[in-house]
Scaffold this active site. Structure first.
Site, PDB file in Angstrom:
ATOM      1  CB  THR A 189      -8.394 -31.913  -2.542  1.00  0.00           C
ATOM      2  OG1 THR A 189      -7.958 -32.955  -3.417  1.00  0.00           O
ATOM      3  CG2 THR A 189      -9.900 -31.789  -2.613  1.00  0.00           C
ATOM      4  CB  CYS A 207      -3.198   9.290  18.048  1.00  0.00           C
ATOM      5  SG  CYS A 207      -1.646   9.159  18.936  1.00  0.00           S
ATOM      6  CG  HIS A 233      -4.334   4.782  19.314  1.00  0.00           C
ATOM      7  ND1 HIS A 233      -4.521   5.041  17.980  1.00  0.00           N
ATOM      8  CD2 HIS A 233      -3.107   5.248  19.608  1.00  0.00           C
ATOM      9  CE1 HIS A 233      -3.445   5.616  17.480  1.00  0.00           C
ATOM     10  NE2 HIS A 233      -2.565   5.760  18.450  1.00  0.00           N
ATOM     11  CD  GLU A 255      -7.689   3.296  17.439  1.00  0.00           C
ATOM     12  OE1 GLU A 255      -8.179   4.173  18.175  1.00  0.00           O
ATOM     13  OE2 GLU A 255      -6.635   3.470  16.787  1.00  0.00           O
TER      14      GLU A 255
HETATM   15  N1  GLN Z   1       3.079  10.910  15.252  1.00  0.00           N
HETATM   16  C1  GLN Z   1       2.388  11.285  16.439  1.00  0.00           C
HETATM   17  C2  GLN Z   1       3.217  11.036  17.678  1.00  0.00           C
HETATM   18  O1  GLN Z   1       4.159  10.304  17.642  1.00  0.00           O
HETATM   19  C3  GLN Z   1       1.051  10.552  16.540  1.00  0.00           C
HETATM   20  C4  GLN Z   1       1.170   9.086  16.717  1.00  0.00           C
HETATM   21  C5  GLN Z   1      -0.106   8.361  16.495  1.00  0.00           C
HETATM   22  O2  GLN Z   1      -1.031   8.858  15.863  1.00  0.00           O
HETATM   23  N2  GLN Z   1      -0.185   7.143  16.977  1.00  0.00           N
HETATM   24  O3  GLN Z   1       2.919  11.572  18.722  1.00  0.00           O
END
Ligand code: GLN
Length: 554
Positions: A188, A379, A516, A518
């Site tokens: 602790t 991307c 993206h 995600e």
């Molecule tokens: N390098 C690439 C661009 O700038 C893809 C970028 C990424 O995958 N976020 O367009």
């Protein structure tokens, strides 16, 4: 009036302060409160946008185009409030703002100092991050107590609690209780010291979250209570768990939310964590397992793909499957060994910057296309798929992105900094933005072409977040489409390609997205694109197991 909970950290970093903060927020939300979270980062970069993923992990992008700390991703996955630019700020931003004010003469000739000017600025930013309709704002202070760099933040929130009064603020401190194997004991002492440090600054925590690899027994909790002046019920054990979704229940069962609501004088209905229990139940009882190959560059550091890993897991939950992700270093992939990817149920090429490992990714995209393995390119992964298709299907030898080869004969991916509007006027991208130059950032929408896989997944309109510079080159789109690539979403005004895919008669599931997705996945809803992708992986697995010869290899 908004009440504040300040979450600080002690002893070491990486104890899960983000998850702890998000979990407390989730429990409070389940008590009917409107909650938000704010992250304070004690470094001098204005935002993490320019930092390497090795340094910082993923850069999380908000709808309004802020490049933020990855903890904001946890926040959005744990509570319903959406994060904005104002939910994350750094020491760099504070100093920038103070210095701009100084240059403008706003300080009326006074000497500009850390106290009060920097600390006042911090308080303004904290209040700004908590919009008026929020009941509780949980403020996570990055870094560890005792660091020189986080001192102004701690001083600022101490002052805030003094000004606002005792029932408007609460302090939660996350600490570490190490297990010393040789002695067979939990220690602790580090916790005693970190709380001493905090109290030196003038902050007395209301609750301690004691991170350990096991449950901290009552005897140690009593000892910690005595030495830290935190009542025993405020000394809460936070042990290692196999899934982060167990943390809200763990903290609730030990009364953390009750303690915070008492301190803040908030009368609410009791917490209802049913959805969390159901989630844990689902995670612990998958009916199948799929194996994905993630062909990327930052494979050593899973933090670089935090939201992506989570989105895939969510998609697994919604398919009653466990998603196993294997990281394959794209630099090691060549035409000779790409066959190893045939052992996986699906292939994914995530986002990334820079030339390294690109040819390996092109190989992986080609292999997935030719062997009809489900492929998702995100991307950079979409750009790679486009390059691959241009080279091998559209007869554009040497096609590339100008990011990797400025003198390529066929720049199918290139910088598109300006475009012509219907009225003939030239529009410049991000002309008035100081965020990352020509980076395309934040949420944008486009129509989806009927009859495509993307349309089945998204419906008529897709709205997703972006973070990239390069784009599919409009001048090559006809050529690529004639060769069979489907452009399933394109922005109306700028003609920027958002989604490419292969027709379903040609390939069961092959999709590249310039955005993206995600960042918008949550455990509750999952995300339609990832859910569809994991479903395709399961279907591919089933089809593969019908073929004995391939099964033997896998
Ligand atoms: N390098 C690439 C661009 O700038 C893809 C970028 C990424 O995958 N976020 O367009």
């Amino acid at each position: 009036m908004t009440k504040f909970v300040f979450v600080t950290g002690g002893v070491v970093s990486s104890l899960g302060k983000g998850i702890a903060s998000a979990s407390l927020a989730a429990i409070l939300e389940s008590r009917g409160l409107k909650v938000t979270l704010i992250k304070l980062d004690p470094y001098l970069n204005v935002d993490p946008g320019t930092m390497s993923p090795f340094q910082h992990g993923e850069v999380f992008v908000t709808d309004d185009g802020a490049e933020t700390d990855l903890d904001l991703g946890h926040y959005e996955r744990f509570i319903t409030t959406r994060m904005r630019k104002t939910n994350n700020f750094t020491t760099g931003q504070i100093y920038k703002s103070v210095l701009e004010k100084e240059r403008r003469g706003d300080y009326l000739g006074k000497t500009v100092q850390v106290i009060p000017h920097v600390t006042n600025e911090i308080q303004e930013y904290v209040k700004r991050g908590a919009s008026a309709d929020v009941d509780v704002a949980i403020v996570e202070i990055g870094g560890t107590v005792g660091d020189i760099e986080s001192l102004p933040f701690l001083e600022a929130v101490r002052q805030m609690s003094l000004k606002l009064g005792p029932n408007q603020t609460a302090f939660v401190h996350l600490t570490y209780v190490p297990w010393i194997a040789a002695a067979g004991e939990l220690k602790t002492k580090p916790t005693q010291h970190t709380v001493q440090k905090l109290r030196e600054i003038g902050i007395q925590p209301d609750a301690l979250l004691c991170r350990a690899d096991r449950r901290v027994p009552d005897e140690e909790r009593e000892k910690i209570s005595l030495f830290t002046n935190v009542p025993e019920w405020g000394v809460i054990s936070m042990w290692d768990v196999d899934t982060i979704y167990k943390v809200p229940r763990m903290l609730h069962e030990q009364g953390l939310d009750g303690l915070v609501c008492d301190k803040l004088r908030l009368a609410t209905p009791p917490a209802n964590l049913k959805r969390w229990d159901e989630l844990v139940q689902e995670v612990e009882h998958p009916q199948a397992t799929v194996r994905l190959a993630m062909v990327g560059k930052y494979t050593d550091l899973s933090d670089s793909y935090k939201s992506l890993n989570e989105a895939l897991r969510h998609a697994g939950i919604h398919n009653h499957a466990r998603v196993g992700i294997e990281y394959v270093d794209s630099e090691t992939i060549t035409p000779d060994n790409v066959g190893q990817l045939g052992a996986f149920d699906a292939i994914l090429v995530p986002g990334g910057f820079g030339k390294r490992g690109i040819e390996g990714k092109v190989c992986a995209a080609r292999f997935a296309r030719e062997k009809k393995i489900p492929y998702l390119g995100i991307c950079l992964g979409m750009q790679v798929a486009t390059i691959e298709y241009a080279r091998h299907k559209a007869g554009l030898e040497g096609a590339n992105s100008t990011e990797f080869e400025p003198a390529t004969p066929h720049p199918v991916i290139a910088l598109i900094d300006e475009w012509q509007d219907a009225d003939g006027s030239i529009q410049k991208r991000n002309a008035q933005s100081d965020l990352g130059g020509t980076m395309r950032l934040g949420a944008q929408s486009s129509d989806v072409k009927p009859g495509t896989l993307a349309h089945q997944i998204y419906g008529a309109v897709v709205t997703e977040r972006h973070r990239h510079r390069y784009e599919a080159n409009e001048h090559y789109l006809d050529r690529l489409q004639q060769a069979g690539l489907v452009i399933s979403a394109i922005t109306q005004r700028e003609k920027l390609t958002e989604i490419v895919e292969l027709p379903q008669g040609v390939h069961p599931w092959y999709v590249g997205v310039q955005f993206h997705p995600e960042f918008k996945s949550t455990p509750w809803a999952g995300h339609p694109l990832f859910i569809s992708y994991v479903k395709a992986a399961l279907a591919h697995q089933a089809a593969r197991s019908d073929q004995p010869s391939i099964k033997a290899v896998a």
